[in-house]
Write an enzyme that holds these catalytic residues in place. Structure first.
Site, mmCIF file in Angstrom:
data_model
loop_
_atom_site.group_PDB
_atom_site.id
_atom_site.type_symbol
_atom_site.label_atom_id
_atom_site.label_comp_id
_atom_site.label_asym_id
_atom_site.label_seq_id
_atom_site.Cartn_x
_atom_site.Cartn_y
_atom_site.Cartn_z
ATOM 1 N N LYS A 54 47.687 23.961 71.503
ATOM 2 C CA LYS A 54 47.738 25.266 70.839
ATOM 3 C C LYS A 54 47.300 26.360 71.809
ATOM 4 C CE LYS A 54 43.122 24.531 68.892
ATOM 5 N NZ LYS A 54 42.297 24.523 67.669
ATOM 6 N N ARG B 120 35.959 24.754 56.773
ATOM 7 C CA ARG B 120 37.117 25.561 57.146
ATOM 8 C C ARG B 120 38.325 24.984 56.409
ATOM 9 N NH1 ARG B 120 38.534 26.262 63.480
ATOM 10 N NH2 ARG B 120 39.234 24.137 63.114
ATOM 11 N N TYR C 273 30.570 51.661 86.932
ATOM 12 C CA TYR C 273 30.271 52.494 85.765
ATOM 13 C C TYR C 273 28.826 52.279 85.294
ATOM 14 C CZ TYR C 273 35.287 53.393 85.134
ATOM 15 O OH TYR C 273 36.588 53.792 85.297
ATOM 16 N N MET D 50 38.384 47.440 84.390
ATOM 17 C CA MET D 50 39.640 46.885 83.888
ATOM 18 C C MET D 50 40.471 46.203 84.972
ATOM 19 S SD MET D 50 42.770 48.732 81.841
ATOM 20 C CE MET D 50 41.751 49.140 80.413
#
Length: 383
Positions: A42, A140, A270, A318
């Site tokens: 998956k 679940r 940053y 990024m």
């Protein structure tokens, strides 16, 4: 780094398909002969690429493929029209018809699903295969174990459904062996309580790479779901399969985009979350969180340049990541290769360590490598 007609690679993943096949054979050799291999592929085969991985696993002899949804199952059908495929996630009502159209096995957790899938099978003139999932404590998917008897009776009485398997899912196989064993015993008691239940010809599975412990010849279990381990990643060191020395299939690479000198006291990236304590040589890498280097690994992660570990400085951005190369012997230049996960010279960074730097897990990190990162497939013959 490039071939004719291709752009040079700034960030890429390498997938060793020969290692993948060797891993499957090692895992299978470690299991009793009656245990079937359920290859969990998956999420694009955990970010490795579904088509290439599934094709190699078919060649290596996987018994059944497990995927999350219809789209993934249809991609498998492009490779093989008859290989058994199990959908692990719920099927939506407007997806029901695809079960018959593509001969897929569905996970059943409720009476409503039995009703729907029965109708599909009757309309198609061919029973839909289902695996009954029993909730033994995961909370679940699956019918709660105390109501499982009623649901299997519905399945067995339906004319448009064919029972192909019964399974459960362990919630804490990697860190709570006591609860895992409790879940296992609940599952076995439920199976024993099914009136007229015959496991012959069914997939009976509970274990995955982390939880596999009980596979003696007398056990009702006859299948194991293998996900990370086939890619050379051991989810839990105490599992039965910890002794299987699989090889890493995945490696993650980028390149140096710029080398520069910065004086002591300079704030980096940053927010200036890192301030240089010495005059430093830094390299700006051509990859960032837009590629799969988690922002949460800022000031924690390391990379390999020239076989030497180099720490990440400041926040991952990024498209770029800044690392300290002051202590790397020899010159570092623009374009040089950088390893984020994998081997380079004497150094190695494993996916588990790469994940820990961002307080994550290998499953998530593999799936977080973004689509703009090309996958380069290698086998025993090369690229």
């Amino acid at each position: 780094m490039t071939t004719s007609g291709q752009l040079p690679r700034r960030c890429w993943v390498e997938i060793d398909l020969a290692a993948l096949e060797r891993n499957l054979k090692l895992i299978r050799a470690s299991l009793p002969p009656q245990i079937k291999y359920v290859a969990v592929v998956k999420a694009d085969a955990y970010g490795h690429g579904l088509h290439h991985v599934a094709a190699r696993l078919m060649h290596a002899g996987a018994d059944l493929f497990a995927v999350a949804n219809i789209a993934e199952a249809m991609a498998l059908r492009e490779l093989s029209g008859d290989w058994p495929v199990l959908l692990l996630s719920p099927v939506l009502p407007d997806e029901d018809r695809y079960l018959a159209d593509y001969d897929l096995a569905a996970t059943v957790s409720s009476a409503d699903e039995v009703r729907r899938f029965d109708a599909v099978g009757l309309a198609a003139g061919k029973p839909v295969a289902v695996h009954l999932k029993i909730d033994t404590g995961m909370g679940r998917l699956g019918v709660w174990h105390e109501q499982a008897g009623e649901l299997i009776a519905r399945i067995c009485s339906a004319q448009g459904i064919r029972l192909a398997g019964v399974f459960t899912h362990f919630s804490s196989a990697d860190d709570d062996p006591e609860f895992t064993e409790e879940q296992r015993q609940i599952f076995l008691r439920v199976l024993a309580g099914f009136t007229g239940f015959k496991p012959e010809g069914l997939f009976i599975h509970a274990d995955n790479s982390a939880g596999l412990e009980t596979t003696p010849g007398s056990s009702v279990f006859n299948a194991v779901r293998v996900g990370l381990l086939q890619f050379g990643i051991l989810p839990h060191p105490n599992s039965l399969l910890a002794r299987v020395h699989t090889e890493p299939v995945f490696s993650f690479h980028t390149r140096v985009g710029l080398v520069k000198q910065l004086p002591a006291g300079t704030g980096v990236s940053y927010g200036r979350t890192h301030r240089l304590k010495r005059n430093s040589t830094v390299a700006i890498l051509t990859a960032g969180y837009g590629d799969g280097i988690a922002r949460s690994s800022s000031n924690r992660a390391q990379v390999l340049i020239g076989g030497r570990r180099c720490p990440v400085l400041g926040r991952v951005t990024m498209d770029q990541t800044i690392v300290d190369i002051t202590d790397v012997p020899g010159p570092v230049a623009c374009g040089d290769p950088v390893v984020l996960v994998g081997r380079q010279g004497p150094g190695e960074i494993m996916i588990a360590e790469f994940s820990e730097w961002s307080d994550s897990i290998p499953w998530e990190m593999l799936c977080s490598v973004t689509k703009r990162v090309p996958r380069l497939y290698r086998n025993a013959a090369g690229v």
